[in-house]
Design a protein around this motif. Structure first.
Motif, PDB file in Angstrom:
ATOM      1  N   VAL A  78     -39.869  54.031  78.249  1.00 44.80           N
ATOM      2  CA  VAL A  78     -40.401  53.610  76.940  1.00 44.80           C
ATOM      3  C   VAL A  78     -41.159  54.731  76.222  1.00 44.80           C
ATOM      4  CG1 VAL A  78     -40.465  51.159  77.449  1.00 44.80           C
ATOM      5  CG2 VAL A  78     -42.426  52.566  78.062  1.00 44.80           C
ATOM      6  N   PHE A  79     -41.859  55.590  76.977  1.00 42.84           N
ATOM      7  CA  PHE A  79     -42.636  56.679  76.389  1.00 42.84           C
ATOM      8  C   PHE A  79     -42.280  58.003  77.085  1.00 42.84           C
ATOM      9  CE2 PHE A  79     -46.173  53.305  75.843  1.00 42.84           C
ATOM     10  CZ  PHE A  79     -45.619  52.843  74.655  1.00 42.84           C
ATOM     11  N   PRO A  80     -41.093  58.541  76.843  1.00 41.86           N
ATOM     12  CA  PRO A  80     -40.686  59.767  77.545  1.00 41.86           C
ATOM     13  C   PRO A  80     -41.561  60.965  77.211  1.00 41.86           C
ATOM     14  CG  PRO A  80     -39.116  59.196  75.815  1.00 41.86           C
ATOM     15  CD  PRO A  80     -40.034  58.032  75.948  1.00 41.86           C
ATOM     16  N   GLU A  81     -42.295  60.890  76.114  1.00 41.40           N
ATOM     17  CA  GLU A  81     -43.202  61.986  75.737  1.00 41.40           C
ATOM     18  C   GLU A  81     -44.651  61.498  75.837  1.00 41.40           C
ATOM     19  OE1 GLU A  81     -42.448  65.146  74.954  1.00 41.40           O
ATOM     20  OE2 GLU A  81     -40.323  64.772  75.358  1.00 41.40           O
ATOM     21  N   LEU A  82     -45.045  61.019  77.008  1.00 42.45           N
ATOM     22  CA  LEU A  82     -46.400  60.495  77.190  1.00 42.45           C
ATOM     23  C   LEU A  82     -47.434  61.568  76.863  1.00 42.45           C
ATOM     24  CD1 LEU A  82     -47.869  57.869  78.315  1.00 42.45           C
ATOM     25  CD2 LEU A  82     -48.185  59.197  80.411  1.00 42.45           C
ATOM     26  N   GLU A  83     -48.386  61.201  76.026  1.00 42.09           N
ATOM     27  CA  GLU A  83     -49.413  62.158  75.611  1.00 42.09           C
ATOM     28  C   GLU A  83     -50.688  62.042  76.434  1.00 42.09           C
ATOM     29  OE1 GLU A  83     -52.042  63.305  71.636  1.00 42.09           O
ATOM     30  OE2 GLU A  83     -50.305  61.998  71.435  1.00 42.09           O
ATOM     31  N   VAL A  84     -51.044  60.810  76.812  1.00 40.92           N
ATOM     32  CA  VAL A  84     -52.332  60.580  77.493  1.00 40.92           C
ATOM     33  C   VAL A  84     -52.120  59.708  78.715  1.00 40.92           C
ATOM     34  CG1 VAL A  84     -54.636  59.551  77.283  1.00 40.92           C
ATOM     35  CG2 VAL A  84     -53.654  60.808  75.354  1.00 40.92           C
ATOM     36  N   LEU A  85     -52.671  60.129  79.844  1.00 39.54           N
ATOM     37  CA  LEU A  85     -52.716  59.323  81.066  1.00 39.54           C
ATOM     38  C   LEU A  85     -54.170  59.041  81.395  1.00 39.54           C
ATOM     39  CD1 LEU A  85     -51.730  58.086  83.773  1.00 39.54           C
ATOM     40  CD2 LEU A  85     -51.721  60.427  84.696  1.00 39.54           C
ATOM     41  N   VAL A  86     -54.510  57.762  81.518  1.00 36.62           N
ATOM     42  CA  VAL A  86     -55.852  57.371  81.935  1.00 36.62           C
ATOM     43  C   VAL A  86     -55.748  56.728  83.311  1.00 36.62           C
ATOM     44  CG1 VAL A  86     -57.923  56.043  81.396  1.00 36.62           C
ATOM     45  CG2 VAL A  86     -56.538  56.990  79.530  1.00 36.62           C
ATOM     46  N   ASN A  87     -56.068  57.498  84.336  1.00 36.34           N
ATOM     47  CA  ASN A  87     -56.082  57.012  85.714  1.00 36.34           C
ATOM     48  C   ASN A  87     -57.402  56.293  85.960  1.00 36.34           C
ATOM     49  OD1 ASN A  87     -53.723  57.598  87.298  1.00 36.34           O
ATOM     50  ND2 ASN A  87     -54.199  59.783  87.133  1.00 36.34           N
ATOM     51  N   ASN A  88     -57.430  55.010  85.661  1.00 38.97           N
ATOM     52  CA  ASN A  88     -58.665  54.244  85.733  1.00 38.97           C
ATOM     53  C   ASN A  88     -58.707  53.272  86.906  1.00 38.97           C
ATOM     54  OD1 ASN A  88     -61.127  52.750  84.610  1.00 38.97           O
ATOM     55  ND2 ASN A  88     -59.560  51.159  84.545  1.00 38.97           N
ATOM     56  N   VAL A  89     -57.554  52.848  87.402  1.00 38.23           N
ATOM     57  CA  VAL A  89     -57.536  51.796  88.415  1.00 38.23           C
ATOM     58  C   VAL A  89     -58.380  52.205  89.618  1.00 38.23           C
ATOM     59  CG1 VAL A  89     -55.466  52.592  89.644  1.00 38.23           C
ATOM     60  CG2 VAL A  89     -56.045  50.145  89.609  1.00 38.23           C
ATOM     61  N   GLY A  90     -59.098  51.232  90.181  1.00 35.78           N
ATOM     62  CA  GLY A  90     -59.926  51.537  91.346  1.00 35.78           C
ATOM     63  C   GLY A  90     -60.147  50.306  92.204  1.00 35.78           C
ATOM     64  N   LEU A  91     -60.413  50.555  93.473  1.00 37.47           N
ATOM     65  CA  LEU A  91     -60.730  49.498  94.421  1.00 37.47           C
ATOM     66  C   LEU A  91     -62.063  49.831  95.062  1.00 37.47           C
ATOM     67  CD1 LEU A  91     -59.953  46.948  96.055  1.00 37.47           C
ATOM     68  CD2 LEU A  91     -58.755  48.471  97.656  1.00 37.47           C
ATOM     69  N   PHE A  92     -62.992  48.874  95.023  1.00 35.08           N
ATOM     70  CA  PHE A  92     -64.321  49.063  95.591  1.00 35.08           C
ATOM     71  C   PHE A  92     -64.539  48.030  96.692  1.00 35.08           C
ATOM     72  CE2 PHE A  92     -68.809  47.756  95.680  1.00 35.08           C
ATOM     73  CZ  PHE A  92     -69.429  48.977  95.956  1.00 35.08           C
ATOM     74  N   ILE A  93     -64.716  48.507  97.925  1.00 39.47           N
ATOM     75  CA  ILE A  93     -65.012  47.628  99.057  1.00 39.47           C
ATOM     76  C   ILE A  93     -66.334  48.098  99.655  1.00 39.47           C
ATOM     77  CG2 ILE A  93     -64.247  46.749 101.292  1.00 39.47           C
ATOM     78  CD1 ILE A  93     -61.377  47.442 100.497  1.00 39.47           C
ATOM     79  N   PRO A  94     -67.410  47.341  99.469  1.00 46.54           N
ATOM     80  CA  PRO A  94     -68.700  47.787  99.999  1.00 46.54           C
ATOM     81  C   PRO A  94     -68.721  47.743 101.523  1.00 46.54           C
ATOM     82  CG  PRO A  94     -68.882  45.561  99.133  1.00 46.54           C
ATOM     83  CD  PRO A  94     -67.503  46.036  98.790  1.00 46.54           C
ATOM     84  N   GLY A  95     -69.556  48.588 102.094  1.00 47.61           N
ATOM     85  CA  GLY A  95     -69.714  48.597 103.545  1.00 47.61           C
ATOM     86  C   GLY A  95     -70.137  49.968 104.027  1.00 47.61           C
ATOM     87  N   SER A  96     -71.012  49.998 105.031  1.00 52.11           N
ATOM     88  CA  SER A  96     -71.410  51.269 105.616  1.00 52.11           C
ATOM     89  C   SER A  96     -70.285  51.782 106.509  1.00 52.11           C
ATOM     90  CB  SER A  96     -72.693  51.105 106.432  1.00 52.11           C
ATOM     91  OG  SER A  96     -72.463  50.252 107.536  1.00 52.11           O
ATOM     92  N   LEU A  97     -70.320  53.057 106.837  1.00 57.85           N
ATOM     93  CA  LEU A  97     -69.221  53.702 107.533  1.00 57.85           C
ATOM     94  C   LEU A  97     -68.882  53.024 108.860  1.00 57.85           C
ATOM     95  CD1 LEU A  97     -67.359  56.161 107.168  1.00 57.85           C
ATOM     96  CD2 LEU A  97     -68.965  57.472 108.565  1.00 57.85           C
ATOM     97  N   PHE A  98     -69.900  52.569 109.586  1.00 57.32           N
ATOM     98  CA  PHE A  98     -69.672  52.017 110.913  1.00 57.32           C
ATOM     99  C   PHE A  98     -69.509  50.496 110.921  1.00 57.32           C
ATOM    100  CE2 PHE A  98     -72.004  56.007 111.530  1.00 57.32           C
ATOM    101  CZ  PHE A  98     -71.061  56.689 112.279  1.00 57.32           C
ATOM    102  N   ASP A  99     -69.640  49.901 109.748  1.00 60.29           N
ATOM    103  CA  ASP A  99     -69.525  48.436 109.677  1.00 60.29           C
ATOM    104  C   ASP A  99     -68.376  47.970 108.797  1.00 60.29           C
ATOM    105  OD1 ASP A  99     -71.840  48.039 111.290  1.00 60.29           O
ATOM    106  OD2 ASP A  99     -73.093  48.458 109.535  1.00 60.29           O
ATOM    107  N   GLU A 100     -67.603  48.898 108.250  1.00 63.34           N
ATOM    108  CA  GLU A 100     -66.506  48.520 107.371  1.00 63.34           C
ATOM    109  C   GLU A 100     -65.395  47.812 108.138  1.00 63.34           C
ATOM    110  OE1 GLU A 100     -66.466  51.966 103.938  1.00 63.34           O
ATOM    111  OE2 GLU A 100     -65.521  52.372 105.870  1.00 63.34           O
ATOM    112  N   ALA A 101     -64.719  46.939 107.427  1.00 55.46           N
ATOM    113  CA  ALA A 101     -63.563  46.260 108.013  1.00 55.46           C
ATOM    114  C   ALA A 101     -62.440  47.268 108.242  1.00 55.46           C
ATOM    115  CB  ALA A 101     -63.076  45.152 107.079  1.00 55.46           C
ATOM    116  N   PRO A 102     -61.607  47.030 109.264  1.00 56.55           N
ATOM    117  CA  PRO A 102     -60.453  47.908 109.476  1.00 56.55           C
ATOM    118  C   PRO A 102     -59.573  47.952 108.222  1.00 56.55           C
ATOM    119  CG  PRO A 102     -60.767  46.437 111.351  1.00 56.55           C
ATOM    120  CD  PRO A 102     -61.708  45.973 110.280  1.00 56.55           C
ATOM    121  N   GLY A 103     -59.127  49.098 107.874  1.00 59.81           N
ATOM    122  CA  GLY A 103     -58.263  49.235 106.706  1.00 59.81           C
ATOM    123  C   GLY A 103     -58.993  49.485 105.403  1.00 59.81           C
ATOM    124  N   ALA A 104     -60.322  49.431 105.422  1.00 57.83           N
ATOM    125  CA  ALA A 104     -61.070  49.612 104.169  1.00 57.83           C
ATOM    126  C   ALA A 104     -60.813  50.988 103.564  1.00 57.83           C
ATOM    127  CB  ALA A 104     -62.562  49.403 104.401  1.00 57.83           C
TER     128      ALA A 104
END
Length: 235
Positions: A78-104
Motif C-alpha cells: 500500500v505504501f511502497p515509498e514509506l516516509e516515516v516509521l514509528v516503532n512504538n509497540v511495547g510490552l511491559f511486564i513488571p518484576g524483579s530479575l529473580f522473581d519474574e515469570a518464565p518467559g518474561a
C-alpha cells in the motif's frame, strides 16, 4: 509527494496520539496493533477527521516474527515509498530479575526489540536506497537508568537505545533520520486508577508533538533523541 507513515502499537496511549497528530499533518497511515476492534475504531475516527487520506490497518501480534514480516509486506503493497516509521509497540511486564515469570524476558524482547529491529532494518534499507525517510524508535527512561521492579523490561529498553544509535550511524550519510523518543511516566490507560493527579504525568500528546516537531526540522537537522520526563521525577 504524498506522505505515508507506519505506526506500531497505534491504538492506545502514545501510539494513538501520534496517529492523530500525523493524520492532522496530512499523512496517509498504516496502523497496527493486536486487537482488531480497536484498530477499526481508530481507523473510523481518523477517517472521519481526514476523509481524503488513506487510513489502513493490519492486525499484528508482535511476539510472532512471521506476523511482523507479513506486516512489512503489507506496507509495501500500500505504501511502497514509506516516509516515516514509528516503532512504538511495547510490552511491559513488571518484576524483579529473580522473581519474574518464565518467559518474561523472551516475550518482552520479541516485542520491544526483535520486531523493532526487523522493521527498522527492512524499511531502513529502502529509505537508504531512496535517500530519505525518518525512523522513530520509542524507548524509555528505563533504557538509561534501569528499574529494578521492571528488570527485563529495562534490559530490552537498553537494547532499543543501542539499536537506535547504530541505525543512526548507519543511515545518516544516506539522508535518513533516526530519532529515539525517550518518555518518562506518561499518562496512558496503564496508569488509570492510580492515586496520582493526571497533570503530574507527561501527556501522550506531548510525545506526539515531539514527533511532529522532529518531522518539521530542516533537511540537514537530525534530532538524535528526545527525553521527556515529568517535572516531578519521583512518579
Amino acid at each position: 509527494m504524498e506522505k505515508c507513515a507506519l505506526i506500531t502499537g497505534a491504538t492506545k496511549g502514545i501510539g494513538r496520539s501520534i496517529a492523530l497528530a500525523l493524520a492532522k499533518e496530512g499523512y496517509h497511515l498504516l496502523l497496527t496493533a493486536r486487537t482488531e476492534s480497536n484498530l477499526i475504531a481508530l481507523q473510523g475516527e481518523l477517517q472521519s477527521l481526514c476523509p481524503d487520506q488513506q487510513i489502513i490497518y493490519q492486525v499484528t501480534d508482535f511476539k510472532d516474527q512471521e506476523q511482523v514480516k507479513e506486516l512489512a509486506r503489507a506496507v509495501d503493497r500500500v505504501f511502497p515509498e514509506l516516509e516515516v516509521l514509528v516503532n512504538n509497540v511495547g510490552l511491559f511486564i513488571p518484576g524483579s530479575l529473580f522473581d519474574e515469570a518464565p518467559g518474561a524476558l523472551a516475550d518482552q524482547f520479541a516485542v520491544n526489540v526483535l520486531s523493532m529491529h526487523y522493521l527498522a532494518v527492512y524499511f531502513g534499507k529502502k529509505m537508504r536506497q531512496k535517500g530519505g525517510g525518518h525512523l522513530f524508535n520509542v524507548g524509555s527512561v528505563a533504557g538509561k537508568s534501569p528499574f529494578l521492579k521492571a528488570a527485563s523490561y529495562s534490559v530490552t529498553k537498553y537494547a532499543v537505545h543501542g539499536l537506535t544509535a547504530i541505525l543512526r550511524q548507519e543511515l545518516g550519510n544516506y539522508g535518513v533520520k533516526v530519532t529515539e523518543i525517550i518518555p518518562g511516566s506518561t499518562y496512558t490507560s496503564s496508569w488509570e486508577g492510580v492515586d496520582i493527579p493526571e497533570e503530574k504525568f507527561v501527556a501522550a500528546t506531548d510525545i506526539a508533538n515531539a514527533v511532529v516537531a522532529c518531522l518539521k526540522m530542516s533537511k540537514g537537522a537530525n534530532v538524535d533523541e528526545i527525553l521527556i520526563r515529568p517535572l516531578d521525577l519521583e512518579i
